[in-house]
Design a protein around this motif. Structure first.
Motif, PDB file in Angstrom:
ATOM      1  N   LYS A   1      41.585  -1.089  -8.557  1.00 62.09           N
ATOM      2  CA  LYS A   1      41.312   0.255  -8.040  1.00 62.09           C
ATOM      3  C   LYS A   1      39.902   0.323  -7.477  1.00 62.09           C
ATOM      4  CE  LYS A   1      44.572   2.992 -10.722  1.00 62.09           C
ATOM      5  NZ  LYS A   1      44.750   4.154 -11.611  1.00 62.09           N
ATOM      6  N   LEU A   2      39.807   0.924  -6.310  1.00 59.18           N
ATOM      7  CA  LEU A   2      38.528   1.016  -5.610  1.00 59.18           C
ATOM      8  C   LEU A   2      37.512   1.832  -6.411  1.00 59.18           C
ATOM      9  CD1 LEU A   2      37.360   0.021  -2.906  1.00 59.18           C
ATOM     10  CD2 LEU A   2      37.998   2.227  -1.924  1.00 59.18           C
ATOM     11  N   ARG A   3      37.986   2.886  -7.062  1.00 64.22           N
ATOM     12  CA  ARG A   3      37.076   3.783  -7.772  1.00 64.22           C
ATOM     13  C   ARG A   3      36.784   3.344  -9.203  1.00 64.22           C
ATOM     14  NH1 ARG A   3      38.758   9.992  -6.103  1.00 64.22           N
ATOM     15  NH2 ARG A   3      38.419   9.782  -3.842  1.00 64.22           N
ATOM     16  N   ALA A   4      37.491   2.352  -9.693  1.00 60.22           N
ATOM     17  CA  ALA A   4      37.255   1.888 -11.067  1.00 60.22           C
ATOM     18  C   ALA A   4      35.857   1.285 -11.189  1.00 60.22           C
ATOM     19  CB  ALA A   4      38.304   0.866 -11.459  1.00 60.22           C
ATOM     20  N   THR A   5      35.163   1.625 -12.271  1.00 59.22           N
ATOM     21  CA  THR A   5      33.793   1.123 -12.477  1.00 59.22           C
ATOM     22  C   THR A   5      33.726   0.059 -13.566  1.00 59.22           C
ATOM     23  OG1 THR A   5      33.375   2.945 -14.012  1.00 59.22           O
ATOM     24  CG2 THR A   5      32.733   3.273 -11.702  1.00 59.22           C
ATOM     25  N   ARG A   6      34.839  -0.089 -14.310  1.00 61.23           N
ATOM     26  CA  ARG A   6      34.848  -1.099 -15.388  1.00 61.23           C
ATOM     27  C   ARG A   6      36.284  -1.567 -15.631  1.00 61.23           C
ATOM     28  NH1 ARG A   6      36.537   1.381 -20.173  1.00 61.23           N
ATOM     29  NH2 ARG A   6      36.583   3.668 -20.083  1.00 61.23           N
ATOM     30  N   LEU A   7      36.397  -2.668 -16.340  1.00 65.96           N
ATOM     31  CA  LEU A   7      37.705  -3.167 -16.744  1.00 65.96           C
ATOM     32  C   LEU A   7      38.246  -2.277 -17.857  1.00 65.96           C
ATOM     33  CD1 LEU A   7      36.513  -6.805 -16.704  1.00 65.96           C
ATOM     34  CD2 LEU A   7      38.589  -6.138 -15.526  1.00 65.96           C
ATOM     35  N   ARG A   8      39.479  -1.810 -17.702  1.00 66.74           N
ATOM     36  CA  ARG A   8      40.054  -0.905 -18.692  1.00 66.74           C
ATOM     37  C   ARG A   8      41.433  -1.401 -19.118  1.00 66.74           C
ATOM     38  NH1 ARG A   8      42.427   5.060 -17.904  1.00 66.74           N
ATOM     39  NH2 ARG A   8      42.600   5.657 -20.065  1.00 66.74           N
TER      40      ARG A   8
ATOM     41  N   PHE B   1      35.683  -5.147  -7.089  1.00 67.66           N
ATOM     42  CA  PHE B   1      34.732  -6.258  -6.908  1.00 67.66           C
ATOM     43  C   PHE B   1      34.888  -7.369  -7.953  1.00 67.66           C
ATOM     44  CE2 PHE B   1      32.269  -5.050 -10.528  1.00 67.66           C
ATOM     45  CZ  PHE B   1      32.283  -3.669 -10.567  1.00 67.66           C
ATOM     46  N   CYS B   2      35.715  -7.174  -8.977  1.00 65.58           N
ATOM     47  CA  CYS B   2      35.851  -8.169 -10.051  1.00 65.58           C
ATOM     48  C   CYS B   2      36.534  -9.435  -9.554  1.00 65.58           C
ATOM     49  CB  CYS B   2      36.669  -7.588 -11.203  1.00 65.58           C
ATOM     50  SG  CYS B   2      35.655  -7.096 -12.598  1.00 65.58           S
ATOM     51  N   THR B   3      36.022 -10.595  -9.972  1.00 67.95           N
ATOM     52  CA  THR B   3      36.657 -11.865  -9.603  1.00 67.95           C
ATOM     53  C   THR B   3      37.772 -12.187 -10.591  1.00 67.95           C
ATOM     54  OG1 THR B   3      35.189 -13.198 -10.989  1.00 67.95           O
ATOM     55  CG2 THR B   3      34.439 -12.707  -8.742  1.00 67.95           C
ATOM     56  N   GLN B   4      38.644 -13.102 -10.202  1.00 66.11           N
ATOM     57  CA  GLN B   4      39.733 -13.530 -11.081  1.00 66.11           C
ATOM     58  C   GLN B   4      39.191 -14.171 -12.350  1.00 66.11           C
ATOM     59  OE1 GLN B   4      42.771 -12.662 -10.380  1.00 66.11           O
ATOM     60  NE2 GLN B   4      43.687 -13.588 -12.198  1.00 66.11           N
ATOM     61  N   HIS B   5      38.085 -14.895 -12.205  1.00 69.15           N
ATOM     62  CA  HIS B   5      37.461 -15.549 -13.355  1.00 69.15           C
ATOM     63  C   HIS B   5      36.983 -14.499 -14.364  1.00 69.15           C
ATOM     64  CE1 HIS B   5      35.391 -18.654 -15.608  1.00 69.15           C
ATOM     65  NE2 HIS B   5      34.276 -17.928 -15.574  1.00 69.15           N
ATOM     66  N   GLN B   6      36.386 -13.400 -13.882  1.00 67.79           N
ATOM     67  CA  GLN B   6      35.921 -12.337 -14.772  1.00 67.79           C
ATOM     68  C   GLN B   6      37.094 -11.665 -15.494  1.00 67.79           C
ATOM     69  OE1 GLN B   6      33.717 -10.264 -11.642  1.00 67.79           O
ATOM     70  NE2 GLN B   6      31.808 -10.498 -12.823  1.00 67.79           N
ATOM     71  N   VAL B   7      38.185 -11.510 -14.759  1.00 67.78           N
ATOM     72  CA  VAL B   7      39.382 -10.894 -15.348  1.00 67.78           C
ATOM     73  C   VAL B   7      39.923 -11.768 -16.474  1.00 67.78           C
ATOM     74  CG1 VAL B   7      41.788 -10.227 -14.920  1.00 67.78           C
ATOM     75  CG2 VAL B   7      40.015  -9.609 -13.266  1.00 67.78           C
ATOM     76  N   GLN B   8      40.029 -13.075 -16.219  1.00 69.28           N
ATOM     77  CA  GLN B   8      40.550 -13.998 -17.233  1.00 69.28           C
ATOM     78  C   GLN B   8      39.641 -14.059 -18.455  1.00 69.28           C
ATOM     79  OE1 GLN B   8      43.555 -15.270 -17.203  1.00 69.28           O
ATOM     80  NE2 GLN B   8      43.884 -14.259 -15.235  1.00 69.28           N
TER      81      GLN B   8
END
Length: 226
Positions: free
Chosen positions: A13-20, A35-42
């Motif tokens: 989501k464009l407006r999301a400011t953090r991982l939820r 802006f989160c990378t796949q590595h950050q998500v994992q």
């Protein structure tokens, strides 16, 4: 992902400011900033894995403990007597006979029509109740909307529009009053600061116990069904 968990639904989501991360009885959802990378998500999922497993298991235990039968009566927040429910063949989805404390539900899709009755009753009763509480505690609001969200009991917008969850009518009156006080307090303090809770406590000294009841009560399965 561990076999104990379902596949995680990831939404950017464009407006999301953090991982939820949100664990629900039937799914797990992850909201990710653009802006989160796949590595950050994992990495985030790996760090959250134990919490997800424990929370998912608790959700499954709650769901498994629930009786999937339909109720024979329903208690509503502003009625002295419970309504006896009769499931029968009829044209209308539901028919309320308050005089005889009866609720007749069509047996075509009874769980859907029972839920529809709760929504209709809430739309009829909750705005009036909220208006009375608003007048009593001198905290005015703008509009009241009744909905069926799955994750919130209520909300208050910057314009002082208040949303209440229709399922509130299934709680005792003191719990409904607490939630109304909570949302009305947001018209004065648009946060959950100490000043906000002091405002709530002024109008509901037992708010802490009421809040726990609202948070910990498992709702009937037919209310949560689609």
């Amino acid at each position: 992902m561990t076999p104990n968990l379902p596949e995680i639904q990831i939404t950017r989501k464009l407006r999301a400011t953090r991982l939820r991360l949100r664990v629900e009885p039937t799914q797990i959802k992850l909201t990710v900033p653009q802006f989160c990378t796949q590595h950050q998500v994992q990495d985030f999922l790996k760090q959250s894995e134990q919490w997800m497993i424990e929370t998912w298991q608790k959700q499954q235990e709650k769901t498994g403990l629930q009786d999937r039968s339909l109720p024979t009566e329903v208690k509503l927040f502003n009625l002295e007597h419970p309504l006896m429910i009769i499931y029968q063949t009829q044209k209308k989805s539901f028919v309320l006979d308050e005089h005889n404390h009866q609720l007749c539900i069509s047996d075509r899709h009874p769980e859907n029509y029972l839920k529809a009755f709760v929504l209709a009753y809430a739309k009829d009763q909750l705005p009036l109740y909220l208006a009375n509480i608003s007048q009593d505690i001198q905290l005015p609001f703008n509009l009241c909307n009744i909905r069926q969200p799955k994750t919130r009991w209520g909300s208050c917008s910057a314009k002082h529009d208040i949303m209440l969850n229709s399922a509130l009518v299934l709680f005792p009156e003191n719990i409904v009053r607490y939630l109304c006080v909570h949302e009305l307090a947001h018209t004065r303090h648009f946060d959950h600061s100490p000043r906000f809770w002091a405002e709530v406590a002024k109008h509901d000294p037992a708010y802490s116990s009421h809040r726990k009841i609202l948070k910990n009560t498992i709702m009937p399965w037919w209310i949560s069904s689609n």
